[in-house]
Design a protein around this motif. Structure first.
Motif, mmCIF file in Angstrom:
data_model
loop_
_atom_site.group_PDB
_atom_site.id
_atom_site.type_symbol
_atom_site.label_atom_id
_atom_site.label_comp_id
_atom_site.label_asym_id
_atom_site.label_seq_id
_atom_site.Cartn_x
_atom_site.Cartn_y
_atom_site.Cartn_z
ATOM 1 N N TRP A 235 51.834 98.598 26.260
ATOM 2 C CA TRP A 235 50.775 98.174 27.184
ATOM 3 C C TRP A 235 50.479 99.238 28.232
ATOM 4 C CZ3 TRP A 235 49.356 94.278 24.477
ATOM 5 C CH2 TRP A 235 50.282 93.452 23.871
ATOM 6 N N ASP A 236 51.550 99.865 28.731
ATOM 7 C CA ASP A 236 51.372 100.861 29.788
ATOM 8 C C ASP A 236 50.590 102.073 29.305
ATOM 9 O OD1 ASP A 236 53.636 101.368 28.147
ATOM 10 O OD2 ASP A 236 54.567 102.615 29.684
ATOM 11 N N VAL A 237 50.806 102.472 28.065
ATOM 12 C CA VAL A 237 50.084 103.616 27.511
ATOM 13 C C VAL A 237 48.600 103.274 27.355
ATOM 14 C CG1 VAL A 237 49.911 105.226 25.565
ATOM 15 C CG2 VAL A 237 52.159 104.452 26.339
ATOM 16 N N LEU A 238 48.320 102.049 26.929
ATOM 17 C CA LEU A 238 46.923 101.623 26.801
ATOM 18 C C LEU A 238 46.243 101.588 28.167
ATOM 19 C CD1 LEU A 238 44.505 100.726 25.193
ATOM 20 C CD2 LEU A 238 45.446 98.398 25.167
ATOM 21 N N ARG A 239 46.915 101.072 29.166
ATOM 22 C CA ARG A 239 46.347 101.073 30.528
ATOM 23 C C ARG A 239 46.045 102.493 30.986
ATOM 24 N NH1 ARG A 239 50.676 97.513 31.821
ATOM 25 N NH2 ARG A 239 49.993 95.389 31.545
ATOM 26 N N ASP A 240 46.954 103.411 30.695
ATOM 27 C CA ASP A 240 46.746 104.811 31.068
ATOM 28 C C ASP A 240 45.527 105.398 30.361
ATOM 29 O OD1 ASP A 240 48.977 104.704 32.701
ATOM 30 O OD2 ASP A 240 50.287 105.752 31.274
ATOM 31 N N GLU A 241 45.348 105.059 29.100
ATOM 32 C CA GLU A 241 44.185 105.548 28.341
ATOM 33 C C GLU A 241 42.879 105.039 28.953
ATOM 34 O OE1 GLU A 241 43.782 107.665 25.557
ATOM 35 O OE2 GLU A 241 45.818 108.187 26.144
ATOM 36 N N ILE A 242 42.891 103.793 29.382
ATOM 37 C CA ILE A 242 41.692 103.224 30.020
ATOM 38 C C ILE A 242 41.374 104.000 31.295
ATOM 39 C CG2 ILE A 242 40.750 101.178 31.169
ATOM 40 C CD1 ILE A 242 42.511 99.512 29.151
ATOM 41 N N LYS A 243 42.406 104.268 32.094
ATOM 42 C CA LYS A 243 42.214 105.020 33.341
ATOM 43 C C LYS A 243 41.743 106.446 33.061
ATOM 44 C CE LYS A 243 45.594 102.399 35.954
ATOM 45 N NZ LYS A 243 46.925 102.425 36.593
ATOM 46 N N LEU A 244 42.305 107.072 32.026
ATOM 47 C CA LEU A 244 41.903 108.437 31.674
ATOM 48 C C LEU A 244 40.429 108.511 31.278
ATOM 49 C CD1 LEU A 244 44.989 109.705 29.643
ATOM 50 C CD2 LEU A 244 44.176 110.584 31.837
ATOM 51 N N ASN A 245 39.891 107.394 30.814
ATOM 52 C CA ASN A 245 38.478 107.322 30.436
ATOM 53 C C ASN A 245 37.611 106.841 31.599
ATOM 54 O OD1 ASN A 245 37.784 107.750 27.328
ATOM 55 N ND2 ASN A 245 39.911 107.114 27.541
ATOM 56 N N HIS A 246 38.193 106.844 32.800
ATOM 57 C CA HIS A 246 37.471 106.528 34.040
ATOM 58 C C HIS A 246 36.796 105.163 34.016
ATOM 59 C CE1 HIS A 246 38.228 110.692 35.057
ATOM 60 N NE2 HIS A 246 37.693 111.034 33.904
ATOM 61 N N MET A 247 37.542 104.170 33.510
ATOM 62 C CA MET A 247 37.008 102.812 33.481
ATOM 63 C C MET A 247 37.975 101.862 34.181
ATOM 64 S SD MET A 247 35.411 102.176 29.716
ATOM 65 C CE MET A 247 36.322 103.351 28.738
ATOM 66 N N SER A 248 37.397 100.881 34.829
ATOM 67 C CA SER A 248 38.204 99.799 35.381
ATOM 68 C C SER A 248 38.496 98.819 34.247
ATOM 69 C CB SER A 248 37.442 99.084 36.497
ATOM 70 O OG SER A 248 36.313 98.411 35.955
ATOM 71 N N ILE A 249 39.416 97.917 34.471
ATOM 72 C CA ILE A 249 39.715 96.890 33.477
ATOM 73 C C ILE A 249 38.459 96.066 33.198
ATOM 74 C CG2 ILE A 249 41.070 94.800 33.016
ATOM 75 C CD1 ILE A 249 42.675 97.404 32.794
ATOM 76 N N SER A 250 37.728 95.753 34.236
ATOM 77 C CA SER A 250 36.498 94.979 34.099
ATOM 78 C C SER A 250 35.474 95.706 33.225
ATOM 79 C CB SER A 250 35.916 94.696 35.490
ATOM 80 O OG SER A 250 34.695 94.044 35.383
ATOM 81 N N GLU A 251 35.269 96.980 33.490
ATOM 82 C CA GLU A 251 34.311 97.771 32.704
ATOM 83 C C GLU A 251 34.755 97.882 31.248
ATOM 84 O OE1 GLU A 251 32.725 100.895 36.096
ATOM 85 O OE2 GLU A 251 34.661 101.255 35.136
ATOM 86 N N PHE A 252 36.042 98.095 31.059
ATOM 87 C CA PHE A 252 36.558 98.238 29.706
ATOM 88 C C PHE A 252 36.448 96.919 28.935
ATOM 89 C CE2 PHE A 252 40.007 98.627 26.535
ATOM 90 C CZ PHE A 252 39.463 99.674 25.813
ATOM 91 N N ALA A 253 36.759 95.821 29.594
ATOM 92 C CA ALA A 253 36.647 94.510 28.953
ATOM 93 C C ALA A 253 35.223 94.285 28.453
ATOM 94 C CB ALA A 253 37.061 93.406 29.925
ATOM 95 N N GLU A 254 34.263 94.605 29.291
ATOM 96 C CA GLU A 254 32.865 94.446 28.897
ATOM 97 C C GLU A 254 32.530 95.333 27.698
ATOM 98 O OE1 GLU A 254 28.444 95.142 30.780
ATOM 99 O OE2 GLU A 254 30.072 94.619 32.141
ATOM 100 N N LYS A 255 33.036 96.557 27.726
ATOM 101 C CA LYS A 255 32.750 97.507 26.651
ATOM 102 C C LYS A 255 33.298 97.031 25.307
ATOM 103 C CE LYS A 255 32.896 102.356 25.498
ATOM 104 N NZ LYS A 255 32.733 103.653 26.080
#
Length: 66
Positions: A3-23
């Protein structure tokens, strides 16, 4: 699942959890539950995650299968 690696990948792509969820077409609350390990990702969701983050096969394997 890492889970932590996935969270890091989301951050590396400059997205918030909210933005990523929508995507990836999930509700923010559903994504948060899955990131906490309370629920598993469906294969279709994992595919959308891999594509949207432009993950390599190696990185996807590391996150979802190790």
């Amino acid at each position: 699942m890492k889970w932590d690696v996935l969270r890091d990948e989301i951050k590396l792509n400059h997205m918030s959890i909210s933005e990523f969820a929508e995507k990836i077409e999930l509700s923010e609350s559903a994504l948060r539950r899955k990131l906490k390990g309370e629920k598993d990702f469906k294969l279709s969701e994992a595919k959308r995650i891999i594509i949207s983050l432009g993950m390599s096969k190696k990185k996807a394997k590391e996150i979802f299968f190790e």
